[in-house]
Design a protein around this motif. Sequence first.
Motif, mmCIF file in Angstrom:
data_model
loop_
_atom_site.group_PDB
_atom_site.id
_atom_site.type_symbol
_atom_site.label_atom_id
_atom_site.label_comp_id
_atom_site.label_asym_id
_atom_site.label_seq_id
_atom_site.Cartn_x
_atom_site.Cartn_y
_atom_site.Cartn_z
ATOM 1 N N CYS A 186 145.297 23.571 22.614
ATOM 2 C CA CYS A 186 146.298 24.586 21.535
ATOM 3 C C CYS A 186 147.806 23.785 21.876
ATOM 4 O O CYS A 186 149.057 23.834 21.855
ATOM 5 C CB CYS A 186 146.982 25.552 22.440
ATOM 6 S SG CYS A 186 147.057 25.709 24.086
ATOM 7 N N GLY A 219 148.501 24.323 13.078
ATOM 8 C CA GLY A 219 147.482 25.308 13.252
ATOM 9 C C GLY A 219 147.143 26.536 11.994
ATOM 10 O O GLY A 219 149.009 26.978 11.654
ATOM 11 N N CYS A 220 146.857 26.964 11.966
ATOM 12 C CA CYS A 220 146.826 28.167 10.722
ATOM 13 C C CYS A 220 145.799 29.628 11.115
ATOM 14 O O CYS A 220 144.934 29.281 11.521
ATOM 15 C CB CYS A 220 146.234 28.114 9.351
ATOM 16 S SG CYS A 220 147.269 29.550 8.308
ATOM 17 N N ASN A 221 146.808 30.745 10.730
ATOM 18 C CA ASN A 221 145.502 31.850 11.695
ATOM 19 C C ASN A 221 145.122 33.318 10.126
ATOM 20 O O ASN A 221 144.815 34.138 10.268
ATOM 21 C CB ASN A 221 146.201 33.050 12.171
ATOM 22 C CG ASN A 221 146.433 32.426 13.510
ATOM 23 O OD1 ASN A 221 146.257 31.464 13.743
ATOM 24 N ND2 ASN A 221 147.377 33.355 14.427
ATOM 25 N N ASN A 222 145.555 32.469 9.044
ATOM 26 C CA ASN A 222 145.508 33.018 8.045
ATOM 27 C C ASN A 222 144.366 33.718 7.097
ATOM 28 O O ASN A 222 144.094 34.184 6.852
ATOM 29 C CB ASN A 222 146.335 32.704 6.673
ATOM 30 C CG ASN A 222 148.488 32.904 6.690
ATOM 31 O OD1 ASN A 222 148.131 33.907 7.701
ATOM 32 N ND2 ASN A 222 148.698 32.020 6.507
ATOM 33 N N TYR A 223 143.374 32.631 7.159
ATOM 34 C CA TYR A 223 141.957 32.479 6.523
ATOM 35 C C TYR A 223 142.226 33.079 5.442
ATOM 36 O O TYR A 223 141.430 34.050 5.495
ATOM 37 C CB TYR A 223 140.865 33.798 7.760
ATOM 38 C CG TYR A 223 141.047 33.074 9.267
ATOM 39 C CD1 TYR A 223 140.402 32.012 9.473
ATOM 40 C CD2 TYR A 223 141.916 33.497 10.515
ATOM 41 C CE1 TYR A 223 139.956 31.536 10.709
ATOM 42 C CE2 TYR A 223 141.868 32.989 11.693
ATOM 43 C CZ TYR A 223 140.807 31.941 11.844
ATOM 44 O OH TYR A 223 140.906 31.610 12.975
ATOM 45 N N PRO A 262 142.477 26.297 9.070
ATOM 46 C CA PRO A 262 142.112 27.036 9.818
ATOM 47 C C PRO A 262 140.881 26.717 10.956
ATOM 48 O O PRO A 262 140.731 26.566 12.724
ATOM 49 C CB PRO A 262 142.227 28.408 9.834
ATOM 50 C CG PRO A 262 142.028 28.606 8.333
ATOM 51 C CD PRO A 262 141.389 27.526 7.721
ATOM 52 N N TYR A 263 139.732 26.502 10.127
ATOM 53 C CA TYR A 263 138.429 26.509 11.251
ATOM 54 C C TYR A 263 138.910 24.426 11.101
ATOM 55 O O TYR A 263 138.021 24.250 12.511
ATOM 56 C CB TYR A 263 137.150 25.623 10.479
ATOM 57 C CG TYR A 263 137.515 27.594 9.975
ATOM 58 C CD1 TYR A 263 136.258 28.456 10.444
ATOM 59 C CD2 TYR A 263 137.744 27.720 8.417
ATOM 60 C CE1 TYR A 263 136.311 29.127 9.994
ATOM 61 C CE2 TYR A 263 137.690 28.811 8.057
ATOM 62 C CZ TYR A 263 137.203 29.296 8.864
ATOM 63 O OH TYR A 263 136.820 30.847 8.856
ATOM 64 N N GLY A 321 142.864 24.869 13.850
ATOM 65 C CA GLY A 321 142.789 25.813 15.057
ATOM 66 C C GLY A 321 143.390 27.023 14.354
ATOM 67 O O GLY A 321 144.009 27.373 13.733
ATOM 68 N N ARG A 322 143.974 27.475 15.853
ATOM 69 C CA ARG A 322 145.147 29.098 15.804
ATOM 70 C C ARG A 322 146.198 28.620 15.562
ATOM 71 O O ARG A 322 146.859 26.739 15.843
ATOM 72 C CB ARG A 322 144.628 29.562 16.795
ATOM 73 C CG ARG A 322 143.530 30.217 17.545
ATOM 74 C CD ARG A 322 142.415 31.125 16.906
ATOM 75 N NE ARG A 322 143.655 32.477 16.645
ATOM 76 C CZ ARG A 322 143.449 33.466 15.415
ATOM 77 N NH1 ARG A 322 142.480 33.401 14.926
ATOM 78 N NH2 ARG A 322 143.884 34.580 15.814
ATOM 79 N N GLU A 323 146.946 29.655 14.979
ATOM 80 C CA GLU A 323 148.731 28.783 15.020
ATOM 81 C C GLU A 323 149.592 28.793 16.169
ATOM 82 O O GLU A 323 149.146 29.480 17.311
ATOM 83 C CB GLU A 323 149.597 30.477 13.565
ATOM 84 C CG GLU A 323 150.984 29.811 12.983
ATOM 85 C CD GLU A 323 150.647 30.990 12.341
ATOM 86 O OE1 GLU A 323 150.527 31.822 11.374
ATOM 87 O OE2 GLU A 323 151.586 32.054 12.899
ATOM 88 N N ARG A 324 150.364 28.189 16.215
ATOM 89 C CA ARG A 324 151.595 27.522 16.861
ATOM 90 C C ARG A 324 152.439 27.043 16.984
ATOM 91 O O ARG A 324 152.194 26.418 16.093
ATOM 92 C CB ARG A 324 150.754 26.943 18.249
ATOM 93 C CG ARG A 324 149.932 25.188 17.987
ATOM 94 C CD ARG A 324 148.452 25.156 18.745
ATOM 95 N NE ARG A 324 147.301 25.523 17.606
ATOM 96 C CZ ARG A 324 146.473 24.446 17.305
ATOM 97 N NH1 ARG A 324 146.881 22.895 18.166
ATOM 98 N NH2 ARG A 324 145.526 24.302 16.579
#
Length: 437
Positions: A130, A153-157, A164-165, A168-171
């Motif tokens: 992270c 990162g990005c969680n919106n997909y 996002p791949y 990684g995850r948004e932070r």
Amino acid sequence: MKNRYFIKAYGCQMNLYEAGVVSAIMDQAGFEQTESETDADIIYLITCSVRNHAEQRALGRFNYFKGMKKDKPGLIIGILGCMAQSYKDKLNTEHGADIVAGPDQYRILPELINTFQQTQIPQNATSFSCENYEGIMPRNKSKTTGFISIMRGCNNYCTYCIVPYVRGRERSKSLDQIIKEAEILVQSGVQDITLVGQNVLAWRQDNLDFLDLIKAVDKLDGYTRLRFITSHPKDLTQRHIQTFASLKKFCAHIHLPIQSGSDRILQLMNRGYTCAEYIEKVETARKIIPELSFTTDILVGFPSETEADFQKTIWVIKQLQFDFAYMFRYSERPYTKSRDLNDKVPEQTRRQRLTDLIQTQNQITARKSSELLGRQMQVLVESKNGTQAYARTRTNKIVIIKEPVKTGQTYLCQIDKIVGWTPIGKILETIKQEEVL
Ligand code: SAH
Ligand code: SF4
Ligand code: F3S
């Protein structure tokens, strides 16, 4: 000792910012940056995977650098960034990269280099963490403008998007670190700060949100312009616009990617808004801040896009009159959901739609530019090339100045010519920092 490194960065603002992170990490470990690729002992390519074309360009450049090894056998070539994360060790085994490091692995670059120098075994570091690069003060090349990455990162997909791949995850980065970076930029003379992230409106720290953050950065003294990129339409509210309007340093420009004018396609893209909602947001924002300029991203040829869907996109860009648009044809990306959709649009149709779209938007961009003719506006000089200087308005338009001016200085100028779309400005007066609008 072999210690000079050269960085070539492709892709979005995140990569440009992270080129500065890589520099800071390498410098701290005793390496030294060079601006000349032929001088370098180590070459880092920071890559982008967002479209196939971006990857092909980076691979082309990589092969060119590999060719330099003929005359310089010890040259080390590293592939960093989003392609490193996507291709992983294939870049070592199939392409012959010496070092492969994903966006979360830059802290160990000096170790990877040392291990490679000792063992000649290709190095690969592509696991996610992270990582937020807290504590690292990135190198910033410009004396006038500076980026601060506020989140990674990005969680919106969105179903077409690889980000996002590979990121990684948004932070969110901590407020403290962001303020420290801003202070250092200001101390170095930077006048224009841009907060960057794939979706800056999603920044969070405990009970603080993006509006708390931007207010805190706006309050710092010693600089004049504050921008951010990119905001996601689903997250932009009237409350945001009202807050932006109340900030001293906010620059009247929002980049708000619409992607499509068809609700059916927007839904398949998983964008989280309808075309009507998007229009309403822009219209409300323009009522609150009349001079606000809007730019956008548009993607044509998404799977199953019909001519009627495409015409809705043409309709909405005519309706909203964006100041500028980045326009793309759909490129199928690994990992993404849209790969499984049927009814792919033929390549020829994608090309044709893009051509038609560009033609339509170009007329709008030209018309928007011509509106500047005769106007007086404050511009900040960002760079110079020979006798020509490049200055920016608060609304994010580049103005060319052909008179002697100082980089980093704000001037009042009058737009007295438009060449193509580019406004040419005549200097009327020098503006003191405390008088900058
Ligand atoms: N985070 C930003 C966009 C990042 S990618 C946002 O949400 O707006 C920048 C632009 O590239 C996107 O807005 C989209 O228009 C385009 N893009 C992304 N994936 C793509 C793909 N598979 N093919 C073509 N264009 C793509
Ligand atoms: Fe990609 Fe959507 Fe995230 Fe932007 S918001 S980076 S387009 S997934
Ligand atoms: Fe490209 Fe990675 Fe940015 S895929 S758009 S460089 S986050």
